[in-house]
Design an enzyme around this catalytic site. Structure first.
Site, PDB file in Angstrom:
ATOM      1  CE  LYS A  14      14.239   2.250   4.676  1.00  0.00           C
ATOM      2  NZ  LYS A  14      13.807   1.312   5.733  1.00  0.00           N
ATOM      3  NE  ARG A  42      -0.676   2.267   4.807  1.00  0.00           N
ATOM      4  CZ  ARG A  42       0.274   1.399   4.494  1.00  0.00           C
ATOM      5  NH1 ARG A  42       1.314   1.792   3.817  1.00  0.00           N
ATOM      6  NH2 ARG A  42       0.181   0.137   4.873  1.00  0.00           N
ATOM      7  CG  PHE A  63      10.751   1.794  10.230  1.00  0.00           C
ATOM      8  CD1 PHE A  63      10.768   0.585   9.546  1.00  0.00           C
ATOM      9  CD2 PHE A  63       9.528   2.426  10.434  1.00  0.00           C
ATOM     10  CE1 PHE A  63       9.588   0.012   9.073  1.00  0.00           C
ATOM     11  CE2 PHE A  63       8.354   1.860   9.964  1.00  0.00           C
ATOM     12  CZ  PHE A  63       8.386   0.651   9.286  1.00  0.00           C
ATOM     13  CG  LEU A  64      12.509   6.213   5.965  1.00  0.00           C
ATOM     14  CD1 LEU A  64      12.844   6.174   4.477  1.00  0.00           C
ATOM     15  CD2 LEU A  64      12.991   7.521   6.591  1.00  0.00           C
ATOM     16  CG  ASP A  75      14.770  -1.784   3.687  1.00  0.00           C
ATOM     17  OD1 ASP A  75      15.991  -1.601   3.810  1.00  0.00           O
ATOM     18  OD2 ASP A  75      14.051  -2.100   4.640  1.00  0.00           O
ATOM     19  CE  LYS A  96      -3.374  -2.022   3.203  1.00  0.00           C
ATOM     20  NZ  LYS A  96      -3.898  -1.894   4.586  1.00  0.00           N
ATOM     21  N   GLY A  97       2.146   1.103   0.339  1.00  0.00           N
ATOM     22  CA  GLY A  97       2.994   2.274   0.562  1.00  0.00           C
ATOM     23  C   GLY A  97       3.066   3.242  -0.617  1.00  0.00           C
ATOM     24  CG  ASP A 125       2.582   0.791   7.090  1.00  0.00           C
ATOM     25  OD1 ASP A 125       3.400   0.534   6.184  1.00  0.00           O
ATOM     26  OD2 ASP A 125       2.103  -0.085   7.836  1.00  0.00           O
TER      27      ASP A 125
END
Ligand code: IMP
Ligand code: MG
Length: 188
Positions: free
Chosen positions: A136, A170, A157-158, A108, A49-50, A164
């Site tokens: 990253k 989000r 961690f973003l 990532d 979903k990101g 999310d």
């Protein structure tokens, strides 16, 4: 009407501002349009979903006729990384002979993009390119080299702009590092 701006808790450290994201999305769209041309149809395949917010912004700057599709994958549980699970194997999506742009919000380990890339290749597209908004700065664990990269970001961690933590954050209009207290699962 003014857009409500969510308050920024202390656990969130900004990494990319709204302005930076806007400029970056615009540049990526220009690069994609320059390579692809303004008239050939394109299938934009987003990894849920990101990607939703990035993709929504990106497609509004793309000039060619396009179709939007999504595929779902999950590689995190909280901030712990797990193996990639492709939740939907592209169903009956016909990509044969088409130009496809595979889009994700953040690269990532590279496993998500690599496994979905493999799925798409099996469907014999005429052309396949990949685009990530954030990359990253860390070694990859799968062989991927995206064609279009927005911003290099630190290996933290973003959250925000689609990203999310357990389905929260989000909707932040910027990208931030989520700082977790040692060994805890919830932000301070
Ligand atoms: P990779 O498979 O390790 O490259 O991870 C890519 C996927 O993991 C992305 O599609 C995101 O959904 C998720 N992800 C990776 N890093 C982050 C992060 O810092 N915050 C939130 N989600 C992330
Ligand atoms: Mg997630």
């Amino acid at each position: 009407m003014q857009r409500p701006c969510p308050a920024r808790p202390r656990a969130l450290q900004p990494v990319a501002s709204e302005e930076e994201l806007r400029t970056t999305v615009r540049r990526l769209a220009d690069e994609i349009a320059a390579d692809h041309g303004r008239h050939q149809p394109l299938v934009v395949l987003g990894i849920m979903k990101g990607v939703v917010i990035f993709l929504a912004d990106l497609v509004r700057h793309l000039p060619m006729p396009l179709q939007i599709e999504f595929v779902s994958a999950r590689s995190y549980n909280g901030t712990r990384q797990e193996t990639v699970e492709v939740l939907d194997d592209l169903g009956g999506l016909d990509l044969e002979g088409k130009a496809v742009l595979l889009v994700d919000c953040v690269l990532d380990t590279g496993r998500t993009l690599a496994s979905i890339h493999r799925e798409v290749v099996r469907r014999s597209p005429a052309d396949l390119k990949t685009c990530v908004l954030l990359s990253k700065q860390r070694p990859r664990r799968a062989p991927v080299r995206p064609d279009y990269v927005g911003l290099g970001v630190p290996d933290v961690f973003l959250v925000g702009y689609g990203l999310d933590h357990d389905n929260r954050w989000r909707h932040l209009p910027y990208v931030a590092e989520l700082r977790m207290p040692e060994d805890a699962q919830e932000p301070e």
